[in-house]
Write an enzyme that holds these catalytic residues in place. Structure first.
Site, PDB file in Angstrom:
ATOM      1  N   ASP A 160       1.330   3.979   1.565  1.00 24.87           N
ATOM      2  CA  ASP A 160       1.315   4.787   2.784  1.00 24.87           C
ATOM      3  C   ASP A 160       2.498   4.363   3.650  1.00 24.87           C
ATOM      4  O   ASP A 160       3.308   3.535   3.237  1.00 24.87           O
ATOM      5  CB  ASP A 160      -0.012   4.650   3.540  1.00 24.87           C
ATOM      6  CG  ASP A 160      -0.352   3.217   3.911  1.00 24.87           C
ATOM      7  OD1 ASP A 160       0.559   2.355   3.887  1.00 24.87           O
ATOM      8  OD2 ASP A 160      -1.512   2.941   4.230  1.00 24.87           O
ATOM      9  N   TYR A 219      -7.927   3.855  -3.024  1.00 23.22           N
ATOM     10  CA  TYR A 219      -7.318   3.533  -1.734  1.00 23.22           C
ATOM     11  C   TYR A 219      -8.049   4.234  -0.593  1.00 23.22           C
ATOM     12  O   TYR A 219      -8.379   5.422  -0.674  1.00 23.22           O
ATOM     13  CB  TYR A 219      -5.841   3.940  -1.740  1.00 23.22           C
ATOM     14  CG  TYR A 219      -5.088   3.391  -0.559  1.00 23.22           C
ATOM     15  CD1 TYR A 219      -5.150   2.037  -0.245  1.00 23.22           C
ATOM     16  CD2 TYR A 219      -4.321   4.220   0.249  1.00 23.22           C
ATOM     17  CE1 TYR A 219      -4.462   1.525   0.837  1.00 23.22           C
ATOM     18  CE2 TYR A 219      -3.624   3.717   1.334  1.00 23.22           C
ATOM     19  CZ  TYR A 219      -3.702   2.370   1.618  1.00 23.22           C
ATOM     20  OH  TYR A 219      -3.025   1.865   2.701  1.00 23.22           O
ATOM     21  N   ASP A 234       0.817  -1.213   0.000  1.00 27.44           N
ATOM     22  CA  ASP A 234       0.000   0.000   0.000  1.00 27.44           C
ATOM     23  C   ASP A 234       0.852   1.265   0.000  1.00 27.44           C
ATOM     24  O   ASP A 234       1.941   1.309   0.582  1.00 27.44           O
ATOM     25  CB  ASP A 234      -0.940   0.019   1.210  1.00 27.44           C
ATOM     26  CG  ASP A 234      -2.086  -0.968   1.061  1.00 27.44           C
ATOM     27  OD1 ASP A 234      -2.316  -1.433  -0.071  1.00 27.44           O
ATOM     28  OD2 ASP A 234      -2.745  -1.265   2.071  1.00 27.44           O
TER      29      ASP A 234
END
Length: 847
Positions: free
Chosen positions: A86, A311, A84
């Site tokens: 992040d 997302y 992901d």
């Protein structure tokens, strides 16, 4: 690199499966299933003296995965890390690189939605690993570890309860709920009166008007009372009516004419809400769909991984050009051009440093799927539809409304009637705040007044006094707590669900309806931290910590400096902990300061919960259902007066073990079930998950636990095989041999394990644990594999041999074979993969 063999690593199997559909044959996707390394749970594992170095360990059970990844790397020409986008995803990629040490080129694969175009584009792009993001994530992890692993033991000692824990953001979330409860407890409720008239306009159309002034004096209303304290704050010519005064005025005005003195019509517009961020999605899902914050994030994760939405961890409300155009196209098709905003709307994050600022949460792709075309069901469909509606509404025209205020005079009284008209619904056709049915909500939001004109006399149908009581500040709900945390800059939207879940799991708060009510334990933990560690539960300090982590992520701040300012020095957490442990304040810490409970009978906290002490020094436990906000001082005094021996247990009915009465009892070690009386009575402690679910009075559950140990049958030597619930978790035992079962929330394996499964488990050899940091205990050794049979559903299937004979292994799962195979080597070795698969399926079907 188009023809290069490419290994792509993602976090979840679902994401891997979805991405694979869009990739060429030279790409292989493998899921890491989250982190492959982490800090161990049994120790702090942070070396403060050496720049806060972390002692990471491979996550238990991930060894075979790492082996598979290394094997796949040998066949690959390049590596793409598609975790992901992040801080957490960046950290997972960093750990993968640290363990795998790839010798081939690698890049971060960047995409914010799982669609064919996004994945295809991401294959040809990518970026280097962002070390600043990794440092920010590790900084957060270290701060949370230092906070929890140094403060929690202090709590254990001072409050005599080893089940307690402190968390950097969790404790501040708790403080918010406790402060709100304190406000409620000291709130001064007031009663005031006014009157309402039912009147008739032309064609006998009825409407309601409220008495707002009498003899030129405005009547008191809710705005004249302090919303926090309840104190009356109005000054000057304001009349606060008593019931007698209101009755007198009603009697006086019933004989008067009600004449229209003034009519005011004011048009106004309302604009649609911005597209969803993580925080606003949680808030709306809680309010509209009644889905908890943690469930919202779980469902949103699934929608993202299956390619339905972008997302779901983002602080940004902005839409990409593609998303904006897709929303506008659909608005035009479904509602018509007049419902479109005149020009595209663009949205910006509140702060330039918003973490994980990719794009708002919206339907994926350049064409949004209609909810009816997704084939989704249940909560997944409901959440997708909510996101779909909010995204469309953000590009729709403003709603045009008008309020009409009519002032009427009747003798010395002034009455006011108000109405709201929706002139043009605009975005309300798609999305209405607080409603999951826009069409029905439009009717609710429109309160029309009949046509009237100045000078018109409106006949009176009825006139009655109306009593009003001021309301104490509302408890936080999950939605309002998320909103407050975001407003104060505490934590990050991606952590809000975890914060609330932790507060509920620890039983620091309980749910009363939708509201979060702090418990006595919650009050005690909050009170101790406020008194002795005020800096570390200060709202501004916690917000500043988030700012510091953001600066690490952007490269403006050094991680070591950040950690030193938090942990080291005279005012740092390390020294404050040392000073606190030197103080003799245990009794004071355990005594709750509750504004509505007398100092002569204080509530205290101990290892088994809240209690009071009677005149003879006996400890009396408070009932489990009591919370600080639901009891009075009189309740506590009555409890003490009745005495410990007079507390009546709750009877549930007759039990299944001996057919005798089953009761819920409260003992020194907490609540328990008991069947029968006296020394021969059967007793079972009530598990925490049952208490948390408020299922202590469930007779079926009580019978299950009172019926332990379960007799599963006999082994081949005639010994009983039993399943127990022990002090350290569930286990099975046979002829002085024991094996641990899985610890799960509801003890599923304890009540579902079969005799064959238990015999397989007992047959496996055990080696003494030599794992670093482990205190005793044992660990299962690898099974003795006789023959590899192949793969089924992505895991290896093999034939193994143990004390009780041959059995199958599918990955980590053990499958007992029928008796004719167990001791017959020739028959067992003749098993084919197809036959093994049938045995696996048969076993799973039984489960």
């Amino acid at each position: 690199m188009d023809d290069a063999n490419t290994l792509i690593i993602v976090e979840s199997p679902t994401k891997a499966k979805t991405i694979t559909k869009f990739l060429p044959s030279n790409c292989k996707v493998v899921a890491s299933k989250g982190h492959i390394r982490d800090l161990p749970e049994d120790r702090m594992a942070i070396d403060v003296e050496h720049d806060f170095a972390c002692d990471y360990e491979v996550v238990s059970g991930k060894e075979s995965l790492i082996k598979e990844l290394k094997s796949s790397l040998k066949k690959a020409d390049r590596l793409l890390l598609a975790t992901d986008e992040d801080r957490e995803g960046e950290s997972i990629s960093w750990h993968l690189l640290e363990v795998l040490k790839p010798k081939i080129p690698f890049r971060r694969m960047v995409f914010h939605e799982i669609t064919k175009s996004a994945i295809t584009k991401a294959l040809d792009g990518g970026r280097p690993l962002d070390e600043n993001l990794v440092q920010a994530q590790e900084g957060r992890r270290i701060v949370d570890r230092l906070y929890g692993y140094t403060l929690s033991p202090t709590l254990w000692k001072k409050l005599s309860n080893k089940k307690l824990s402190a968390g950097r953001v969790q404790s501040v979330g708790l403080r918010l709920t406790v402060q709100r409860e304190r406000e409620r407890l000291v709130f001064k409720q007031s009663t005031y009166y006014d009157a309402k008239a039912q009147l008739l306009a032309a064609q006998k159309q009825g409407f309601e008007a409220k008495l707002t002034a009498y003899q030129g004096q405005r009547l008191a209303n809710s705005k004249d009372f302090d919303s926090v304290t309840g104190e009356y704050k109005a000054k000057g010519q304001v009349l606060m009516l008593t019931k007698e005064q209101a009755l007198s005025i009603v009697k006086e005005l019933k004989g008067e004419q009600f004449k229209v003195q003034d009519i005011q019509r004011k048009p106004f517009v309302t604009r649609p809400s911005i597209p969803f961020t993580t925080s606003t999605l949680q808030q709306d899902a809680i309010k509209k769909l009644h889905i908890s914050a943690s469930d919202t994030m779980r469902i949103a994760q699934k929608l993202y991984e299956n390619g339905f939405i972008t997302y779901m961890r983002t602080d940004s409300p902005s839409l990409s050009g593609e998303g904006t155009q897709a929303a506008r196209n659909l608005v035009g098709q479904l509602y018509g051009q007049e419902y479109l905003s005149p020009s595209p709307r663009y949205f910006a994050a509140k702060s330039a440093g918003a973490q994980e600022a990719h794009e708002a949460i919206r339907p994926a792709g350049d064409t949004f799927l209609l909810p009816s075309d997704t084939h989704l069901t249940g909560k997944e469909l409901a959440l997708y539809e909510l996101i779909w509606k909010r995204t469309l509404a953000s590009q729709m025209a403003e709603a045009k409304k008008a309020t009409t205020t009519v002032t009427l005079e009747a003798g010395s009284g002034t009455f006011t009637a108000t109405g709201t008209e929706i002139v043009f619904p605009g975005f309300l056709r798609a999305y209405v705040e607080g409603s999951d049915d826009p069409d029905a909500a439009l009717e609710d939001k429109e309160t029309l007044l009949p046509a009237m004109k100045v000078g018109q006399v409106c006949p009176l149908e009825s006139l009655v006094e109306v009593e009003h009581q001021t309301k104490s500040p509302a408890r936080y709900t999950e939605a309002s707590l998320v909103q407050e945390l975001e407003k104060r800059g505490i934590g990050r939207p991606s952590t809000y669900a975890t914060i609330i879940k932790t507060l509920l799991d620890r039983r620091y708060v309980v749910k009363e309806g939708a509201a979060l009510a702090p418990t006595f334990i919650g009050f005690a933990v909050c009170q101790f931290l406020e008194t002795n560690f005020p800096q570390f539960v200060d709202y501004d300090f916690t917000s500043m910590m988030e700012d510091g982590l953001d600066k690490i992520a952007s490269g403006e701040l050094d991680k070591k400096s950040f950690l030193c300012s938090f942990y080291c020095g005279d005012t740092g957490l390390q020294n404050q902990n040392v000073l606190q442990l030197q103080q003799d304040n245990k009794v004071v810490s355990k005594t709750l300061q509750l504004p509505h409970i007398s100092d002569s009978n204080p509530v205290m906290i101990g290892p088994y919960g809240a209690y009071v002490i009677d005149a003879n020094g006996a400890f009396i436990s408070l009932p489990l259902s009591w919370t600080p906000g639901t009891i009075t001082d009189e309740d506590v005094k009555t409890l003490i007066a009745n005495g410990k021996e007079k507390l009546q247990p709750v009877s549930l009915g007759n039990g299944a073990v001996n057919g005798e009465a089953v009761k819920v009892m409260n003992g020194r070690f907490g609540p328990y079930w008991q069947e029968g009386e006296g020394k021969d009575a059967k007793r079972a402690s009530i598990p925490k998950w049952v208490q948390d679910a408020d299922s202590v009075e469930d007779l079926e559950l009580a019978n299950r636990y009172l019926g332990l140990p379960r007799n599963l049958g006999k082994d081949e030597e005639g010994n009983d095989v039993l399943a127990f619930k022990g002090k350290y978790g569930p286990y099975i035992a046979c002829n002085n041999k024991t094996r641990n079962l899985k610890k799960t929330d509801h003890d599923q394996q304890l009540f579902s394990i079969t005799l064959d499964e238990a015999l397989v488990l007992l047959s496996q050899e055990v080696e003494k644990s030599g794992a670093k940091g482990k205190k005793g205990g044992s660990r299962m050794a690898k099974a003795s594999t006789v023959k590899e049979l192949g793969e089924f559903e992505g895991v290896p299937v093999s034939l193994a041999n143990g004390r009780y004979g041959y059995y199958l292994k599918a990955g980590k799962e053990n499958i007992a074979l029928p008796n004719e195979y167990k001791k017959d080597e020739e028959k067992a070795l003749s098993l084919t993969l197809a036959e093994a698969v049938e045995h696996i399926r048969t076993k799973r079907a039984k489960d």
